[in-house]
Design a protein around this motif. Structure first.
Motif, PDB file in Angstrom:
ATOM      1  N   MET A 151      52.338  42.956  26.069  1.00  0.00           N
ATOM      2  CA  MET A 151      51.081  43.010  26.800  1.00  0.00           C
ATOM      3  C   MET A 151      51.357  43.157  28.291  1.00  0.00           C
ATOM      4  O   MET A 151      52.255  42.527  28.831  1.00  0.00           O
ATOM      5  N   LEU A 152      50.542  43.991  28.942  1.00  0.00           N
ATOM      6  CA  LEU A 152      50.636  44.183  30.385  1.00  0.00           C
ATOM      7  C   LEU A 152      49.347  43.688  31.032  1.00  0.00           C
ATOM      8  O   LEU A 152      48.254  43.973  30.544  1.00  0.00           O
ATOM      9  N   VAL A 153      49.481  42.943  32.134  1.00  0.00           N
ATOM     10  CA  VAL A 153      48.339  42.412  32.880  1.00  0.00           C
ATOM     11  C   VAL A 153      48.298  43.076  34.246  1.00  0.00           C
ATOM     12  O   VAL A 153      49.326  43.168  34.930  1.00  0.00           O
ATOM     13  N   ALA A 154      47.110  43.551  34.649  1.00  0.00           N
ATOM     14  CA  ALA A 154      46.975  44.195  35.955  1.00  0.00           C
ATOM     15  C   ALA A 154      45.777  43.614  36.704  1.00  0.00           C
ATOM     16  O   ALA A 154      44.645  43.655  36.208  1.00  0.00           O
ATOM     17  N   ASP A 155      46.043  43.059  37.870  1.00  0.00           N
ATOM     18  CA  ASP A 155      45.000  42.539  38.766  1.00  0.00           C
ATOM     19  C   ASP A 155      45.621  42.474  40.147  1.00  0.00           C
ATOM     20  O   ASP A 155      46.778  42.066  40.292  1.00  0.00           O
ATOM     21  N   ASP A 156      44.873  42.873  41.171  1.00  0.00           N
ATOM     22  CA  ASP A 156      45.458  42.893  42.511  1.00  0.00           C
ATOM     23  C   ASP A 156      45.520  41.505  43.144  1.00  0.00           C
ATOM     24  O   ASP A 156      46.152  41.343  44.194  1.00  0.00           O
ATOM     25  N   GLU A 157      44.899  40.487  42.519  1.00  0.00           N
ATOM     26  CA  GLU A 157      44.949  39.119  43.036  1.00  0.00           C
ATOM     27  C   GLU A 157      46.002  38.308  42.273  1.00  0.00           C
ATOM     28  O   GLU A 157      45.864  38.099  41.066  1.00  0.00           O
ATOM     29  N   PRO A 158      47.057  37.822  42.947  1.00  0.00           N
ATOM     30  CA  PRO A 158      48.091  37.044  42.261  1.00  0.00           C
ATOM     31  C   PRO A 158      47.547  35.807  41.550  1.00  0.00           C
ATOM     32  O   PRO A 158      48.010  35.462  40.460  1.00  0.00           O
ATOM     33  N   LEU A 159      46.555  35.144  42.130  1.00  0.00           N
ATOM     34  CA  LEU A 159      46.005  33.950  41.505  1.00  0.00           C
ATOM     35  C   LEU A 159      45.242  34.297  40.231  1.00  0.00           C
ATOM     36  O   LEU A 159      45.252  33.523  39.268  1.00  0.00           O
ATOM     37  N   ALA A 160      44.565  35.431  40.221  1.00  0.00           N
ATOM     38  CA  ALA A 160      43.875  35.871  39.009  1.00  0.00           C
ATOM     39  C   ALA A 160      44.886  36.167  37.903  1.00  0.00           C
ATOM     40  O   ALA A 160      44.658  35.840  36.731  1.00  0.00           O
TER      41      ALA A 160
END
Length: 284
Positions: free
Chosen positions: A1-10
């Motif tokens: 699984m790959l996770v993509a979000d520009d916020e490190p905390l998210a």
């Protein structure tokens, strides 16, 4: 699984939620759509958890690029789950064959249902983590949630300032109530405004949202749906019934802490003793 979000905390929160599901292995984290495409060229992923609003190539554009470039070596494209702060992109998301669409801040039960849906899509058996793994995941999740709320004492301009800004938007989202429901049927997606809802009824694994005499099925628990509605406008009268207060025309006590409710459309419901106090508050 790959996770993509520009916020490190998210991304930290998604990691903590994923730790509760040993069926899935986190293979990569990305902060932009461009990074997602690059990561998939280096190695395949069968599931993508994508934020929609990212700098440069956003989540939607990333999925469209995947359809054209196909930089994976799997027999099928990855399953897509969008994780975003707004409901406004839901129709387009399902037009792109997304498996699910999660609205931030993501509820744990709602995330778990999305993971079960992915397992069904992938045809993979579910595994139950041991108690130690669950405890560790829950500890990580609490830490991620605390970080998302931010440190109010952090001075402006340091690394904590972005956290405080993110926490403010998350808090505003948590304080608000749903304004519409997104309903999916065989022909696509449509919206039901909350102002039109008369009552909500449990219906197996679904809830039936009753509005203007029509029933709209939504795959969600009544408990979770109730948490998204303003308690000044709706009251839970039974474990299977939630009603809009101003649609109640008449209340009659039945004894033993139960009441018969007559709704403005003529529907009659009987409250249960366990929700008697909520009904009695309406009489004060």
């Amino acid at each position: 699984m790959l996770v993509a979000d520009d916020e490190p905390l998210a991304r930290a929160r998604l990691r903590a939620l994923l730790a509760r599901h040993p069926e899935f292995e986190l293979s990569a984290e990305c902060g932009s759509g461009t990074a997602v495409l690059a990561a998939l060229r280096d190695g395949p992923a069968d599931v993508l958890l994508l934020d929609i609003r990212m700098p440069g190539l956003d989540g939607m554009a990333t999925v469209e690029a995947l359809a054209q470039q196909a930089p994976w070596s799997l027999d099928r494209p990855p399953c897509i789950v969008f994780v975003t702060a707004s409901e406004e992109h839901a129709i387009r998301a399902f037009d792109l064959d997304a498996v699910d669409y999660l609205v931030k801040p993501v509820d744990i039960d709602r995330f778990d249902r999305a993971m079960r849906r992915l397992l069904e899509k992938l045809g993979a058996p579910s595994r139950v983590p041991d108690a130690g793994a669950i405890a560790a995941a829950d500890t990580a999740l609490r830490a991620a949630l605390q970080a998302l709320r931010g440190d109010a004492s952090a001075p402006a301009g340091d690394s904590g300032s972005r956290t405080a800004s993110l926490a403010g938007s998350e808090a505003a989202s948590e304080a608000g109530y749903a304004k519409r429901f997104v309903i999916r049927d065989a022909s696509g997606m449509y919206f039901v405004p909350v102002v039109d809802v008369d009552r909500v009824e449990a219906d197996g694994n679904y809830v039936a949202v009753v509005a203007g005499g029509r029933r709209h099925l939504l795959r969600e628990s009544l408990h979770l749906l109730a948490s998204r509605l303003n308690p000044e406008e709706f009251v839970r009268v039974h474990r299977s019934h939630l009603v809009r207060i101003n649609r109640i025309r008449r209340l009659e006590p039945c004894g033993h802490g139960e009441y018969e409710l007559t709704m403005t459309d003529g529907t009659r419901l009987t409250s249960s003793r366990s929700y008697g106090e909520q009904v009695r508050r309406l009489l004060r």
